[in-house]
Design an enzyme around this catalytic site. Sequence first.
Site, PDB file in Angstrom:
ATOM      1  CG  ASP A  59     -15.194  -6.763  -5.529  1.00  0.00           C
ATOM      2  OD1 ASP A  59     -14.236  -6.909  -4.520  1.00  0.00           O
ATOM      3  OD2 ASP A  59     -16.174  -7.191  -4.914  1.00  0.00           O
TER       4      ASP A  59
ATOM      5  CG  ASP B 157      -3.961  -1.109  -3.537  1.00  0.00           C
ATOM      6  OD1 ASP B 157      -4.199  -0.041  -4.410  1.00  0.00           O
ATOM      7  OD2 ASP B 157      -4.174  -1.873  -3.659  1.00  0.00           O
TER       8      ASP B 157
ATOM      9  CE  LYS C 265      -3.770  -2.520   0.618  1.00  0.00           C
ATOM     10  NZ  LYS C 265      -5.460  -1.968  -0.273  1.00  0.00           N
TER      11      LYS C 265
ATOM     12  CG  HIS D 138     -10.130  -5.845  -4.563  1.00  0.00           C
ATOM     13  ND1 HIS D 138     -10.862  -5.952  -3.453  1.00  0.00           N
ATOM     14  CD2 HIS D 138      -9.688  -5.895  -3.886  1.00  0.00           C
ATOM     15  CE1 HIS D 138     -10.956  -5.337  -2.892  1.00  0.00           C
ATOM     16  NE2 HIS D 138     -10.290  -5.295  -2.393  1.00  0.00           N
TER      17      HIS D 138
ATOM     18  CD  GLU E  31      -9.690  -2.314  -4.358  1.00  0.00           C
ATOM     19  OE1 GLU E  31      -8.875  -2.624  -4.418  1.00  0.00           O
ATOM     20  OE2 GLU E  31     -10.133  -2.805  -3.359  1.00  0.00           O
TER      21      GLU E  31
ATOM     22  CD  GLU F 221      -4.709  -2.834  -6.684  1.00  0.00           C
ATOM     23  OE1 GLU F 221      -4.040  -3.626  -6.838  1.00  0.00           O
ATOM     24  OE2 GLU F 221      -5.522  -3.327  -6.056  1.00  0.00           O
TER      25      GLU F 221
END
Lengths: 448, 448
Positions: B324, B248, B220, B351, B301, B274
């Site tokens: 998703d 992400d 992240k 995701h 997602e 992402e």
Amino acid sequence: MSRFTGFTTHDVRFPTSRDLDGSDAMNPDPDYSAAYLVVGTDDPDGLEGHGFAFTIGRGNDVQVAAIDALAGHLLGRDVEAVLADMGATSKSFVDDSQLRWLGPEKGVMHMAISAVVNALWDLKAKRAGLPLWDLLSRMTPEELVDLVDFRYLTDALTREEALELLRRAEPGRAARRAELLERGFPAYTTTPGWLGYSDEKLVRLAHEAVAEGFSQIKLKVGADVEDDVRRLRLAREAVGPEVRIAVDANQRWDVGVAIDWVNRLAPYDPWWIEEPTSPDDVLGHAAIRRGVSPVKVATGEHVQNRIVFKQLLQAGSLDVLQIDAARVGGVNENVAILLLAAKFGVPVCPHAGGVGLCELVQHLSMFDLVAVAGTTQDRVIEFVDHLHEHFTDPVVVTQGAYRAPTTPGFSAQVRPETLAHYAFPDGAEWRPVPTEDPVHLHTREVPA
Amino acid sequence: MSRFTGFTTHDVRFPTSRDLDGSDAMNPDPDYSAAYLVVGTDDPDGLEGHGFAFTIGRGNDVQVAAIDALAGHLLGRDVEAVLADMGATSKSFVDDSQLRWLGPEKGVMHMAISAVVNALWDLKAKRAGLPLWDLLSRMTPEELVDLVDFRYLTDALTREEALELLRRAEPGRAARRAELLERGFPAYTTTPGWLGYSDEKLVRLAHEAVAEGFSQIKLKVGADVEDDVRRLRLAREAVGPEVRIAVDANQRWDVGVAIDWVNRLAPYDPWWIEEPTSPDDVLGHAAIRRGVSPVKVATGEHVQNRIVFKQLLQAGSLDVLQIDAARVGGVNENVAILLLAAKFGVPVCPHAGGVGLCELVQHLSMFDLVAVAGTTQDRVIEFVDHLHEHFTDPVVVTQGAYRAPTTPGFSAQVRPETLAHYAFPDGAEWRPVPTEDPVHLHTREVPA
């Protein structure tokens, strides 16, 4: 110091499907409804803020639940502080990271934020003793840009560009305010054109619209092309060549079908085609616009937020931008959208109708005229003559123009007797219906 | 004839914010939650369908209310008929014109449809005695395209084109099925990279991921660029040059910032970026992709429906499409999205994480491999090692691969003791918290 102490919601539904008022190609039997909110404080002034999300029946209870989920974000907070910085207040709802997951910034949860934000603006305007359009129009450019969340906008509009737009419009504010108070803001009427109406009713109502001073009417289309050609021809014959006729497909078509269908209607000179396809389809609208020119493309009533409006403008997808007062995140996000439209030079012609949407959105167009766009050129507010009697400060439309409201607030307040009578499912309007499952009495599916 | 007789919802929440599991730049303190549905019938087989929408805490009650709003659309209907034509069944929820107003096809109401549609697929697969991936993989091309709502897609993908894609993949199904059962489907892990973790924990977990056989991990990013550069450098040193590292941003940036930030990270060879910006921003993603190449762009997602995915593909906005399982309208709409991705030649890397998203989405990727895309090249399913113990048929990930489920159904079923213990707000997990207002104990705003 006063605090927010009241947060009361109501599920209010009107049985509009009984007369096919509001019928269109995607919505054959709407029961116009409001997920309605009243916020109160412990201030001795006793003023309340009223706001609502508009729905068309089933699911209005879900919308009420979403508004209720925001109660804890307001109750107990300092009224002065909340209303003094409406930019921060709006963000305090939008940026709740857990609630944000339910969107982000779209659908039921975003409409709920709209209801709360708009209720707070109603209260703020009442406390200022001004109608909302006038309150906004008296704010400085700096105060106005502070209302806007520029996140995700800066590739199209920065805070500095927005400030510059507002500053350029500042010198003319007083003159345009006077003009607005004298002449009102141009309206167009959708009353003649509902899909469920007979040809005779269409023609009669189109004649009446012209007699009442409207220079634009709108017809619903999209169910059957031959019917639409006939109805548009009849309407054109009724109103003559000078009155503009918009047509509205309510998202009925795919891209290719939209282009073909609109070109079938073109001989009768439609002014704009509204919602030809999905409101999510930025690129689809751009393709349709290229395919139907010189008929204009209009959309926006179902556009979920400023980010999609930004792209519709960037991609050249529309000629007319239609804001809705209660679908995006309320007044704050609509200020952002008005600024985007001004940046791209696209006129804003609000969506209205429903329950109370005329009452709300007039304020935004009037603010746009006075402080942002600075003109009514090619700008008209939709008018539908439904359900105004339920509001304490209903719109006044005469000679084809909305008259500027003078009562303090956002014109959002529904009469208490209406809230009681149309309460769903226990109000008097709904109780007589003999049913174990009242929700399904009005079920009808979208035609294939 | 058997009928649907049960429709029971549960508000289930896990206190994941206590350990910062799941923390990222936009979601600092999620409490992973499920708006959970069990549908039952009066059939003597006693089988149930389980489905859910995933949320991250507050608002899970709104999501439950939205699912409940669909009960009347299912209860009393003929089980065989509903399950035999899942295309029509899905449309019967999506095309309710009154509920449609609450989206359309986005947000809370669309996620509710997802929960119901997925629960029905769970039941259908159980009745067939097959895991969902296998049930889908045995359907004919005609049966598969009948699942898809092509409305708003035909400018990019027609029914005929979709049929052709599926027919081309048909001859290889058996071989790929055997390969899947032997080797599983490649996974990548997000476990090392949560934003709330220390550098030491990040490095330790990155080493462990490689040792466990993963060829891709994810970090992240998006809160602080210097931190991100340091963390990505540490991760790269830990895993070596061969293991792919995705990063992400969870929608944290505007377009310009995204390009600058990713280019700061580029020396450490990130595989994809992402969610660099709003999931609504098709044109923004396209601009970012042009600005960060050769770093790939991944998103999906939070993409609301097939119409936005269509545009992301049309505009060249992404290199990796992330479905998703529970945000768009369930299995049916995900089949549409897999077909769109195949048409444009873009790999699908789902995701997962959250509550049960790994359990669901593995079925869709395995179906994609067997019957649509026909390859695992550059395709990986996200794996997060959280909360699997609450499922009756949890995912099995070994040597960096998901093992194909063999239990009939959609792997969606949560243990009854979990439904009781984590029920909000009255389950044992939540009751001990001393509070008048439990919702706000975990409130924290997104950092400015």
